[in-house]
Write an enzyme that holds these catalytic residues in place. Structure first.
Site, PDB file in Angstrom:
ATOM      1  N   HIS A 106      41.495  42.503  51.774  1.00 54.50           N
ATOM      2  CA  HIS A 106      41.605  41.948  50.672  1.00 54.50           C
ATOM      3  C   HIS A 106      42.802  42.605  49.928  1.00 54.50           C
ATOM      4  CE1 HIS A 106      41.006  40.034  46.933  1.00 54.50           C
ATOM      5  NE2 HIS A 106      39.872  39.537  47.038  1.00 54.50           N
ATOM      6  N   GLU A 151      38.110  34.506  51.619  1.00 56.99           N
ATOM      7  CA  GLU A 151      37.017  34.664  50.709  1.00 56.99           C
ATOM      8  C   GLU A 151      37.594  34.009  49.114  1.00 56.99           C
ATOM      9  OE1 GLU A 151      36.059  38.544  50.875  1.00 56.99           O
ATOM     10  OE2 GLU A 151      34.986  38.259  53.023  1.00 56.99           O
ATOM     11  N   LYS A 167      31.074  35.604  43.078  1.00 57.27           N
ATOM     12  CA  LYS A 167      31.243  36.337  42.056  1.00 57.27           C
ATOM     13  C   LYS A 167      32.147  35.978  41.016  1.00 57.27           C
ATOM     14  CE  LYS A 167      32.798  39.777  44.651  1.00 57.27           C
ATOM     15  NZ  LYS A 167      33.205  39.120  46.085  1.00 57.27           N
TER      16      LYS A 167
HETATM   17  C1  LIG Z   1      35.185  41.246  48.671  1.00 60.22           C
HETATM   18  C2  LIG Z   1      35.818  40.336  47.974  1.00 60.22           C
HETATM   19  N1  LIG Z   1      35.915  39.098  48.448  1.00 60.22           N
HETATM   20  C3  LIG Z   1      36.707  38.016  47.773  1.00 60.22           C
HETATM   21  C4  LIG Z   1      36.857  38.214  46.306  1.00 60.22           C
HETATM   22  C5  LIG Z   1      37.276  37.278  45.630  1.00 60.22           C
HETATM   23  O1  LIG Z   1      38.900  37.432  45.379  1.00 60.22           O
HETATM   24  P1  LIG Z   1      39.818  36.619  44.565  1.00 60.22           P
HETATM   25  O2  LIG Z   1      38.699  35.941  43.336  1.00 60.22           O
HETATM   26  O3  LIG Z   1      40.665  36.874  44.105  1.00 60.22           O
HETATM   27  O4  LIG Z   1      39.906  35.202  45.422  1.00 60.22           O
HETATM   28  C6  LIG Z   1      36.692  39.521  45.859  1.00 60.22           C
HETATM   29  C7  LIG Z   1      37.060  39.953  44.722  1.00 60.22           C
HETATM   30  O5  LIG Z   1      36.977  40.861  43.951  1.00 60.22           O
HETATM   31  C8  LIG Z   1      36.146  40.784  46.640  1.00 60.22           C
HETATM   32  O6  LIG Z   1      35.904  41.791  46.214  1.00 60.22           O
END
Ligand SMILES: Cc1ncc(COP(=O)(O)O)c(C=O)c1O
Length: 387
Positions: free
Chosen positions: A192, A270, A64
């Site tokens: 998270h 993640e 994402k």
């Molecule tokens: C379920 C989940 N995993 C991983 C991420 C990635 O987080 P980051 O970019 O802070 O590492 C997000 C970000 O919104 C998330 O919602």
């Protein structure tokens, strides 16, 4: 990022800045601004840095942050695993070479149609944080492996994710037992700490709470196997920013995991921003200028509706830089659309700029082009150019 602390001395050397600026000049010979440069070498560097600092933790790139195919392919080549939020992302990573066993469907709320896609594509590992979700998963994918996502402190994180997700840790074991009763395979716990989390205490506390759930499960004859420590790992957006030290954070996280978990537990994470953010350089050009409210206003060919969308959705602040040198004046920077909201900065120190001059931003690879609109007012977002 809401508050930025500054060093008195810049951390980046002149050669580093010249390297970036030379690259921009080279690119401008072939590309018309706006464009987003993504440096493969930085993607690789960040991936290796993560692996080196947290060797026991398998990184699942959260696409994402930036789902561009060339970025995904780069991580496939590096052997990364992937975190997807929907069937569309799942199909994308698999099409680009990820094996389904290396993918987690990490959205606690999934449509039945998306769960069916997960079953068909053999993406077995997924997260959940509530009982109704378990019924959906059990119905559509009876052999799924599940991680219960718990609500943890997001203290000081720029994006607070626990506002919307995470079961109460006290209910976690009950939910895992429920998963088992429904025929699913309860694998462990995920959390998270919120995105751009500079506060390591969030991780340490969440790991400790998770360890309690693992203990309870083991005592009850249902040993758990996976701890997913999520994303949130912070990056530096400004050259002179202090307070972010991934290496130190990682060492504390690692120590905590070692102290509280059995050796046979598998750790995963993640990361999104950490892997892709530092690789991005957004290059824009001044397309107009005026003098209003006693200052210069510079209108750029990229704005809030494009790759600067992170200023809204990611609550991010950026460091605007120019190729032009000279005395700096407090100025306003705005995007190209007919909306006053499309204003990027009201008091930015920049030299006097002219139409055609470049304004660029580093460390903008994550949550930027990913959340841009398709082309509000007819201005498409900056395209990504891999180098
Ligand atoms: C379920 C989940 N995993 C991983 C991420 C990635 O987080 P980051 O970019 O802070 O590492 C997000 C970000 O919104 C998330 O919602």
């Amino acid at each position: 990022m809401n508050q930025v602390q500054l060093h008195s001395k810049p951390q980046k050397s002149k050669t580093h800045i010249n390297g970036v600026e030379n690259l921009i000049r080279q690119m401008l010979k072939k590309q018309r601004a706006p464009f987003m440069i993504i440096r493969r070498c930085v993607l690789e560097r960040q991936y290796r840095r993560f692996r080196k600092c947290l060797p026991e933790v398998t990184p699942y790139y959260a696409i994402k942050a930036n789902p561009h195919p060339s970025i995904v392919k780069t991580f496939v080549k590096l052997g990364a695993n992937f975190d997807v939020a929907s069937a569309a992302e799942m199909k994308q990573v698999i099409r680009l070479g990820a094996s389904p066993g290396k993918v987690i469907f990490a959205n606690t709320i999934k449509t039945e149609a998306d769960i069916i896609t997960a079953r068909r594509r053999r993406v077995r590992l997924m997260t959940f944080d509530n009982e109704p979700e378990l019924y959906k998963i059990a119905k559509q994918y009876p052999k799924a492996h599940v991680l219960v996502r718990i609500k943890v402190a997001n203290e000081g994180s720029v994006i607070e994710l626990s506002l919307k997700f995470g079961a109460d840790p006290e209910h976690a074991f009950f939910l895992l037992k429920k998963a088992k009763a429904l025929g699913l395979k309860p694998m462990g716990v995920s959390f998270h700490v919120g995105s751009q989390s500079t506060n390591v205490e969030n991780y340490l506390q969440a790991i400790e709470i998770s360890a309690g759930i693992f203990k309870e499960a083991k005592k009850s004859g249902m040993p758990l196997k996976i701890l997913d420590i999520g994303g949130g790992f912070p990056i530096q957006h400004f050259d002179n920013e202090i307070g972010i030290n991934f290496e130190r954070m990682a060492s504390q996280i690692r120590h905590q995991m070692k102290a509280l978990f059995d050796r046979n537990v598998k750790f995963m994470a993640e990361p999104g921003r950490f892997l892709v953010g530092p690789a991005g350089i957004l290059v824009t050009q001044v397309i107009g200028r005026t003098f209003r409210n006693n200052k210069n206003y510079y209108y750029l060919n990229e704005g809030i509706y494009g790759a600067f969308s992170g200023m809204v959705f990611d609550h991010c602040k950026y460091e605007f830089k120019t190729l032009r040198r000279g005395q700096k004046f407090l100025s306003a920077l705005a995007g190209p659309t007919c909306d006053s909201f499309d204003t990027l900065a009201m008091n930015e120190e920049v030299p006097e700029l002219y139409v055609g001059d470049v304004v660029y931003v580093k460390n903008i690879g994550a949550y930027s082009t990913a959340s841009a609109t398709m082309g509000f007012n007819g201005f498409p977002p900056a395209k990504i150019v891999m180098v």
